[in-house]
Write an enzyme that holds these catalytic residues in place. Sequence first.
Site, short mmCIF file in Angstrom:
data_model
loop_
_atom_site.label_atom_id
_atom_site.label_comp_id
_atom_site.label_asym_id
_atom_site.label_seq_id
_atom_site.Cartn_x
_atom_site.Cartn_y
_atom_site.Cartn_z
N SER A 10 0.71 -1.38 -0.09
CA SER A 10 -0.14 0.05 -0.14
C SER A 10 0.85 1.37 0.14
CB SER A 10 -0.83 -0.03 1.30
OG SER A 10 -1.72 -1.05 1.43
N ARG A 27 1.84 -8.54 24.49
CA ARG A 27 0.82 -8.76 25.69
C ARG A 27 1.51 -9.41 26.65
NH1 ARG A 27 -4.58 -10.60 22.02
NH2 ARG A 27 -4.60 -8.70 20.95
N CYS A 29 -9.74 -9.53 21.84
CA CYS A 29 -11.10 -9.07 21.77
C CYS A 29 -12.27 -9.94 22.45
CB CYS A 29 -11.51 -8.81 20.01
SG CYS A 29 -11.12 -10.00 19.20
N GLU A 60 -6.76 -18.64 19.76
CA GLU A 60 -7.61 -17.84 20.33
C GLU A 60 -7.89 -18.42 21.87
OE1 GLU A 60 -8.18 -15.32 18.93
OE2 GLU A 60 -10.05 -14.22 19.56
N LYS A 100 -5.29 -17.41 24.26
CA LYS A 100 -5.43 -16.16 24.66
C LYS A 100 -6.63 -15.90 25.87
CE LYS A 100 -3.92 -14.68 20.22
NZ LYS A 100 -4.24 -14.01 18.91
N HIS A 127 -18.76 -9.82 19.11
CA HIS A 127 -18.44 -11.36 19.48
C HIS A 127 -19.42 -11.47 20.79
CE1 HIS A 127 -15.13 -11.18 17.32
NE2 HIS A 127 -13.98 -11.17 18.05
N ASN A 155 -16.57 -6.23 18.50
CA ASN A 155 -15.27 -6.62 18.45
C ASN A 155 -14.26 -5.67 17.79
OD1 ASN A 155 -16.66 -7.94 16.16
ND2 ASN A 155 -14.75 -8.24 15.58
N THR A 156 -14.72 -4.95 16.96
CA THR A 156 -13.72 -3.82 16.32
C THR A 156 -13.96 -2.52 17.21
OG1 THR A 156 -15.24 -3.34 14.44
CG2 THR A 156 -13.67 -5.11 14.05
N1 LIG Z 1 -10.20 -7.69 13.57
C1 LIG Z 1 -10.44 -7.55 14.98
O1 LIG Z 1 -11.61 -7.49 15.50
C2 LIG Z 1 -9.24 -7.45 15.85
C3 LIG Z 1 -9.48 -7.41 17.26
C4 LIG Z 1 -8.58 -7.20 18.54
C5 LIG Z 1 -7.44 -7.09 17.79
N2 LIG Z 1 -6.86 -7.29 16.36
C6 LIG Z 1 -5.57 -7.14 16.19
O2 LIG Z 1 -5.43 -6.08 15.35
C7 LIG Z 1 -4.46 -6.27 14.30
C8 LIG Z 1 -4.84 -5.86 13.11
O3 LIG Z 1 -6.07 -6.72 12.67
P1 LIG Z 1 -6.95 -6.51 11.58
O4 LIG Z 1 -8.19 -7.28 11.72
O5 LIG Z 1 -7.07 -5.19 11.30
O6 LIG Z 1 -5.98 -7.09 10.08
P2 LIG Z 1 -6.16 -6.96 8.90
O7 LIG Z 1 -7.66 -6.58 8.34
O8 LIG Z 1 -5.49 -8.22 8.16
O9 LIG Z 1 -5.10 -5.50 8.50
C9 LIG Z 1 -3.59 -5.83 8.80
C10 LIG Z 1 -3.13 -4.40 8.40
O10 LIG Z 1 -1.50 -4.71 8.54
C11 LIG Z 1 -0.60 -4.24 7.24
N3 LIG Z 1 0.21 -5.44 7.21
C12 LIG Z 1 0.25 -6.69 6.50
N4 LIG Z 1 1.33 -7.03 6.38
C13 LIG Z 1 2.46 -5.71 6.76
C14 LIG Z 1 3.57 -5.90 6.49
N5 LIG Z 1 4.45 -6.86 5.96
N6 LIG Z 1 4.35 -4.75 6.87
C15 LIG Z 1 3.61 -3.71 7.30
N7 LIG Z 1 2.20 -3.94 7.42
C16 LIG Z 1 1.57 -4.80 7.27
C17 LIG Z 1 -1.84 -4.34 6.18
O11 LIG Z 1 -1.30 -3.47 5.14
P3 LIG Z 1 -1.84 -3.75 3.75
O12 LIG Z 1 -3.40 -3.32 3.52
O13 LIG Z 1 -1.01 -2.86 2.86
O14 LIG Z 1 -1.80 -5.12 3.50
C18 LIG Z 1 -3.09 -3.88 7.05
O15 LIG Z 1 -3.09 -2.60 7.17
C19 LIG Z 1 -3.88 -7.63 14.47
O16 LIG Z 1 -2.69 -7.68 15.01
C20 LIG Z 1 -5.11 -8.24 15.04
O17 LIG Z 1 -4.52 -9.49 15.90
C21 LIG Z 1 -7.95 -7.33 15.57
#
Ligand SMILES: NC(=O)c1ccc[n+]([C@@H]2O[C@H](COP(=O)([O-])OP(=O)(O)OC[C@H]3O[C@@H](n4cnc5c(N)ncnc54)[C@H](OP(=O)(O)O)[C@@H]3O)[C@@H](O)[C@H]2O)c1
Length: 365
Positions: A41, A118, A158, A212, A215, A253, A342-343
């Site tokens: 990106s 964590r 989450c 999960e 955690k 969730h 969750n988000t």
């Molecule tokens: N979704 C939930 O409900 C939730 C809840 C609690 C915690 N989390 C945590 O929050 C974090 C993000 O989750 P998400 O659900 O938003 O994941 P996601 O939709 O897969 O988004 C991942 C992000 O990380 C970037 N990324 C991926 N590979 C990378 C790399 N090699 N170098 C730099 N940036 C990179 C992606 O960029 P590109 O778009 O450019 O690929 C994107 O911006 C995770 O650690 C997850 O465990 C998520």
Amino acid sequence: MSEKIKVGVLGATGMVGQRYIKLLENHPWFEVTYVAASPRSAGKPYSEAVKNRWLIGADIPANVAPLIVEDANDEKKAVGKCQFVFSALEMGKDEIKALEAAYAAEGIPVVSNASANRWTEDVPMLVPEINYSHLDVIAEQKKHHGWDKGFIAVKPNCSLQTYMMPIHALIQAGYPIKRMIVTTLQATSGAGYPGVSSFDMIDNIVPFIGGEEEKTEKECLKILGTVKDGKIENAAGPLVSSTCTRVPVVDGHTACVSLEFDLPEDKKPSLEEIEKIWTSYTSVPQELKLPSAPEHPIVVRHEENRPQPRRDRETEKGMACVIGRLRPCNVFDIKFVALSHNTKRGAALGGILNAELLKAKGFFN
Ligand SMILES: NC(=O)c1ccc[n+]([C@@H]2O[C@H](COP(=O)([O-])OP(=O)(O)OC[C@H]3O[C@@H](n4cnc5c(N)ncnc54)[C@H](OP(=O)(O)O)[C@@H]3O)[C@@H](O)[C@H]2O)c1
């Protein structure tokens, strides 16, 4: 000129990152001035980088749309462009750990959603209503690394945020918990974007989410822990057994919880007392009137068919734990169904609440 604190979002193009961008749009204290994601990106305007995958049901904020996405792996690019960053990266644990430390070493505090830090002893894993006192370990963390302004604070997983506040409320009221059995029904947005394939998700339930259950069973002990000698000492209990499942729900969730009190029979609370404890539960975020704090962190519903994700996830701006079906348990003492967004509570808005607490306590000065 804006008086707001300039913030960056690492992983700004992902599921949680997009939530941050939208939720920070009119934030009274913070303003997004820096966005970063993967090299895929990097170099594109934000609006171009999320084209065809903007998942939030409203326009991209006008101030963020033209920002050029930087490579999150290059922490030096953020220097001078923001005062702290939210980390919503999805990468290998070791990579995230190293990267978050690199930002902190550059003097940029990191408020993270990732799981990488964590279990780092001097990193607080915050649910502000529960363990605001864990902020005390940040001074030791900075000293240990020789960081001047930078530090790391994280959010828990989450799914357990669905029921941690009710658990904490009971323990705080003098009703310790011995054992819990938890079954989660977790939304697809929890798997990031694009997440689980539609073929696996439609008309289906997937009874496994990698990592999960561990955690869910362990993180509660750190959240309920106490600060000792600059480190967080985990609580001894409750003992948790969990089954985590992925269900075809977009956001929200749900957790079905049965628990046993660590008390003699005649000292256990009645259902009426429990409900009173939950509905009167407030804490430091409410006292400080933090902008994202729910007025009522725990909301109890009495309809026999609630909470439901579609109907209840937005309760208190998506920051409440909504509980229903509180009843006696034939095996343990009580059981109930709990729900949270969750988000929002579980990710971006919870991260923003962490940052608000840090700001209110002077950590960004
Ligand atoms: N979704 C939930 O409900 C939730 C809840 C609690 C915690 N989390 C945590 O929050 C974090 C993000 O989750 P998400 O659900 O938003 O994941 P996601 O939709 O897969 O988004 C991942 C992000 O990380 C970037 N990324 C991926 N590979 C990378 C790399 N090699 N170098 C730099 N940036 C990179 C992606 O960029 P590109 O778009 O450019 O690929 C994107 O911006 C995770 O650690 C997850 O465990 C998520």
